[in-house]
Design a protein around this motif. Structure first.
Motif, PDB file in Angstrom:
ATOM      1  N   UNK A   6      72.099  23.860  79.206  1.00 48.97           N
ATOM      2  CA  UNK A   6      71.017  23.695  78.243  1.00 48.97           C
ATOM      3  C   UNK A   6      70.985  22.257  77.712  1.00 48.97           C
ATOM      4  N   UNK A   7      72.162  21.730  77.443  1.00 47.83           N
ATOM      5  CA  UNK A   7      72.226  20.350  76.985  1.00 47.83           C
ATOM      6  C   UNK A   7      71.723  19.381  78.030  1.00 47.83           C
ATOM      7  N   UNK A   8      72.099  19.621  79.283  1.00 50.53           N
ATOM      8  CA  UNK A   8      71.642  18.747  80.357  1.00 50.53           C
ATOM      9  C   UNK A   8      70.132  18.843  80.538  1.00 50.53           C
ATOM     10  N   UNK A   9      69.586  20.042  80.410  1.00 49.00           N
ATOM     11  CA  UNK A   9      68.135  20.208  80.521  1.00 49.00           C
ATOM     12  C   UNK A   9      67.410  19.342  79.491  1.00 49.00           C
ATOM     13  N   UNK A  10      67.914  19.332  78.261  1.00 47.45           N
ATOM     14  CA  UNK A  10      67.276  18.530  77.211  1.00 47.45           C
ATOM     15  C   UNK A  10      67.358  17.034  77.530  1.00 47.45           C
ATOM     16  N   UNK A  11      68.509  16.617  78.049  1.00 48.84           N
ATOM     17  CA  UNK A  11      68.679  15.200  78.374  1.00 48.84           C
ATOM     18  C   UNK A  11      67.757  14.798  79.528  1.00 48.84           C
ATOM     19  N   UNK A  12      67.632  15.646  80.543  1.00 48.43           N
ATOM     20  CA  UNK A  12      66.747  15.348  81.675  1.00 48.43           C
ATOM     21  C   UNK A  12      65.309  15.217  81.198  1.00 48.43           C
ATOM     22  N   UNK A  13      64.900  16.109  80.303  1.00 46.38           N
ATOM     23  CA  UNK A  13      63.538  16.021  79.767  1.00 46.38           C
ATOM     24  C   UNK A  13      63.338  14.741  78.961  1.00 46.38           C
ATOM     25  N   UNK A  14      64.364  14.376  78.180  1.00 46.18           N
ATOM     26  CA  UNK A  14      64.253  13.174  77.346  1.00 46.18           C
ATOM     27  C   UNK A  14      64.212  11.907  78.183  1.00 46.18           C
ATOM     28  N   UNK A  15      65.104  11.815  79.182  1.00 53.10           N
ATOM     29  CA  UNK A  15      65.210  10.605  79.993  1.00 53.10           C
ATOM     30  C   UNK A  15      64.255  10.593  81.171  1.00 53.10           C
ATOM     31  N   UNK A  16      63.677  11.760  81.503  1.00 48.34           N
ATOM     32  CA  UNK A  16      62.834  11.823  82.693  1.00 48.34           C
ATOM     33  C   UNK A  16      63.640  11.804  83.972  1.00 48.34           C
ATOM     34  N   UNK A  17      64.856  12.346  83.913  1.00 50.07           N
ATOM     35  CA  UNK A  17      65.760  12.338  85.064  1.00 50.07           C
ATOM     36  C   UNK A  17      67.001  11.539  84.746  1.00 50.07           C
ATOM     37  N   UNK A  19      83.362   6.446  95.069  1.00 54.38           N
ATOM     38  CA  UNK A  19      82.617   6.328  96.328  1.00 54.38           C
ATOM     39  C   UNK A  19      81.455   7.319  96.393  1.00 54.38           C
ATOM     40  N   UNK A  20      80.769   7.492  95.279  1.00 52.44           N
ATOM     41  CA  UNK A  20      79.631   8.398  95.257  1.00 52.44           C
ATOM     42  C   UNK A  20      79.981   9.840  94.982  1.00 52.44           C
ATOM     43  N   UNK A  21      81.243  10.213  95.158  1.00 48.67           N
ATOM     44  CA  UNK A  21      81.642  11.582  94.850  1.00 48.67           C
ATOM     45  C   UNK A  21      81.608  11.782  93.333  1.00 48.67           C
ATOM     46  N   UNK A  22      81.143  12.978  92.917  1.00 49.04           N
ATOM     47  CA  UNK A  22      81.060  13.246  91.495  1.00 49.04           C
ATOM     48  C   UNK A  22      79.804  12.729  90.839  1.00 49.04           C
ATOM     49  N   UNK A  23      78.866  12.180  91.624  1.00 47.92           N
ATOM     50  CA  UNK A  23      77.579  11.717  91.108  1.00 47.92           C
ATOM     51  C   UNK A  23      76.473  12.590  91.683  1.00 47.92           C
ATOM     52  N   UNK A  24      75.631  13.132  90.814  1.00 46.00           N
ATOM     53  CA  UNK A  24      74.552  14.003  91.255  1.00 46.00           C
ATOM     54  C   UNK A  24      73.264  13.611  90.541  1.00 46.00           C
ATOM     55  N   UNK A  25      72.218  13.179  91.263  1.00 45.29           N
ATOM     56  CA  UNK A  25      70.940  12.905  90.598  1.00 45.29           C
ATOM     57  C   UNK A  25      70.271  14.207  90.175  1.00 45.29           C
ATOM     58  N   UNK A  26      69.734  14.222  88.964  1.00 45.02           N
ATOM     59  CA  UNK A  26      69.049  15.399  88.433  1.00 45.02           C
ATOM     60  C   UNK A  26      67.672  14.959  87.960  1.00 45.02           C
ATOM     61  N   UNK A  27      66.645  15.370  88.680  1.00 40.01           N
ATOM     62  CA  UNK A  27      65.288  14.921  88.374  1.00 40.01           C
ATOM     63  C   UNK A  27      64.483  15.953  87.603  1.00 40.01           C
ATOM     64  N   UNK A  28      64.912  17.213  87.630  1.00 40.19           N
ATOM     65  CA  UNK A  28      64.171  18.277  86.963  1.00 40.19           C
ATOM     66  C   UNK A  28      65.117  19.126  86.122  1.00 40.19           C
ATOM     67  N   UNK A  29      64.680  19.600  84.960  1.00 37.67           N
ATOM     68  CA  UNK A  29      65.519  20.500  84.167  1.00 37.67           C
ATOM     69  C   UNK A  29      65.923  21.753  84.929  1.00 37.67           C
ATOM     70  N   UNK A  30      65.088  22.173  85.890  1.00 33.08           N
ATOM     71  CA  UNK A  30      65.403  23.369  86.674  1.00 33.08           C
ATOM     72  C   UNK A  30      66.658  23.190  87.519  1.00 33.08           C
ATOM     73  N   UNK A  31      67.034  21.927  87.780  1.00 32.97           N
ATOM     74  CA  UNK A  31      68.204  21.648  88.623  1.00 32.97           C
ATOM     75  C   UNK A  31      69.488  21.479  87.813  1.00 32.97           C
ATOM     76  N   UNK A  32      69.381  21.591  86.490  1.00 30.39           N
ATOM     77  CA  UNK A  32      70.511  21.234  85.632  1.00 30.39           C
ATOM     78  C   UNK A  32      71.724  22.121  85.860  1.00 30.39           C
ATOM     79  N   UNK A  33      71.520  23.438  85.893  1.00 33.74           N
ATOM     80  CA  UNK A  33      72.665  24.346  86.008  1.00 33.74           C
ATOM     81  C   UNK A  33      73.416  24.130  87.306  1.00 33.74           C
ATOM     82  N   UNK A  34      72.693  24.029  88.427  1.00 38.16           N
ATOM     83  CA  UNK A  34      73.350  23.825  89.720  1.00 38.16           C
ATOM     84  C   UNK A  34      74.076  22.480  89.752  1.00 38.16           C
ATOM     85  N   UNK A  35      73.462  21.452  89.180  1.00 37.51           N
ATOM     86  CA  UNK A  35      74.100  20.124  89.175  1.00 37.51           C
ATOM     87  C   UNK A  35      75.392  20.147  88.380  1.00 37.51           C
ATOM     88  N   UNK A  36      75.374  20.793  87.227  1.00 34.11           N
ATOM     89  CA  UNK A  36      76.572  20.845  86.405  1.00 34.11           C
ATOM     90  C   UNK A  36      77.670  21.658  87.083  1.00 34.11           C
TER      91      UNK A  36
END
Length: 393
Positions: free
Chosen positions: A132-143, A154-171
């Motif tokens: 839920x917290x990530x969803x709010x941040x994605x909406x605020x920042x626009x991704x 080396x890129x591990x542990x980094x996940x781009x999140x462009x939509x609030x719908x993707x927040x739970x899976x990304x986390x």
């Protein structure tokens, strides 16, 4: 200080490609290297004096390492700062960079907060612990770019999140505490390899342009194809970062150059870094030799550019893990302007860093000709790199 040869013995926690290139760099100086790494016959093992096979945070093994060497360092952030401190104190062996610096850098949120508190420019960031917290941040920042606070590299542990719908899976994919960082409309990514020596001496290598895809460094171009004000700002930011951190050695300082020509700190590595591999052929003293010089308290070598250079990483181009056999090597070996570096990893997996090549040009061009030369060097390096493959014939 008085330096005699044969030289001292250096203990390195980590025996990957960085440990390997460290060993290669200082053998000629009479410095013996012993590495600690959990992988038997690790990449560094053929070029160093000995390997202790153990986990990076194995206290008994780190104490054994400390008992056998004159100084300690690390080439991976998975080293345990508490264990390093205890081993250093018990065996009266210095460890550089300072374990407190490692402790700060290991946690990306703590790292960013330290930079921000020091007035060093960074992208906007916030800690996140729930979907839920990530969803709010994605909406605020626009991704956002979601980053694991610990363990990612080396890129591990980094996940781009462009939509609030993707927040739970990304986390869920991060699997632990995380930090969300605003997406930047940047012009390019750049880096400075900084160096801290004895008595507070600092030096920097020329600003490097770093080209990433899928969060993995593909090529480095030096000098960076940035305007002079950006170069000056990057050097100033790097100096501020070095002033903040404690301990001798090389620091990889990754930066963003925004469309507005601002320079923001992305991440810091308290060790030699992929962004500085070009220094082996392109600088007066490589980052690996200078890291060891700094750790030992020896005089630092010059960091001047000797020729424009482009480094291209050879990544695993396979679909699944298999024994590593690199093909097409003859084209790089035959090229008079290229140098190939093989990391000695037994297995290749998708996008794993297996080696790199560096193409160097001629120094002394005009500024315009210099940029054109770097463009040509980049095309040349990509052509040679793209002729390499781990796929079966």
């Amino acid at each position: 200080m008085s330096i005699t040869l044969p030289g001292p013995t250096l203990g390195v926690v980590g025996g990957g490609q960085l440990g390997r290139m460290m060993g290669e760099a200082v053998a000629r100086l009479g410095v013996e290297v012993v590495v600690l790494d959990p992988t038997p016959d690790c990449p560094a093992s053929p070029v160093v004096s000995d390997q202790i096979v153990a986990d990076f945070d194995d206290a008994d093994a780190v104490h054994e390492l400390a008992s056998r060497v004159d100084a300690l360092t690390f080439e991976i952030e998975l080293a345990d700062p508490d264990v390093l401190t205890a081993a250093s104190e018990e065996h009266d062996v210095p460890v550089q960079p300072d374990p407190d610096t490692l402790r700060t850098i290991q946690d990306k949120l703590v790292q960013k907060e330290a930079l921000q508190d020091a007035g060093i420019p960074v992208p906007e960031f916030v800690p996140v612990a729930t979907a839920e917290g990530l969803e709010r941040v994605v909406e605020e920042f626009g991704g956002v770019m979601l980053k694991a606070r610990e363990g990612g590299y080396d890129g591990r542990g980094n996940v781009p999140v462009e939509s609030p719908d993707d927040a739970a899976d990304a986390l869920d994919s991060i699997g632990g505490d995380a930090m969300a960082e605003e997406f930047l409309d940047f012009e390019r990514e750049i880096a400075v390899m900084g160096l801290k020596g004895a008595d507070g001496e600092t030096r920097t290598y020329p600003v490097t342009e770093t080209i990433h895809r899928e969060e993995i460094l593909r090529e480095s171009v030096v000098p960076a194809r940035s305007d002079d004000p950006v170069i000056a700002e990057a050097e100033a930011v790097a100096d501020d970062v070095l002033s903040l951190l404690d301990g001798r050695g090389v620091y990889g300082i990754e930066l963003f150059e925004t469309r507005e020509e601002e320079v923001l700190v992305n991440e810091i590595a308290p060790r030699p870094h992929n962004s500085g591999h070009w220094t082996i052929e392109g600088a007066a003293t490589s980052q690996f030799e200078n890291h060891v010089r700094a750790v030992l308290g020896w005089p630092l070598g010059p960091t001047d550019l000797v020729a424009p250079a482009v480094t291209a990483n050879a990544l695993g181009d396979v679909d699944e893990t298999q024994p590593a056999t690199l093909r097409g090597v003859e084209s790089v070996i035959a090229a008079p302007d290229a140098a190939l570096h093989w990391y000695g990893k037994e297995d290749v997996r998708p996008l794993r860093k297996m080696g790199h090549l560096t193409v160097t040009g001629e120094d002394g061009e005009s500024e315009a000709d210099g940029e054109a030369d770097r463009d040509a060097l980049l095309s040349r390096a990509r052509e040679l790199r793209d002729g390499l493959t781990f796929r079966d014939a």
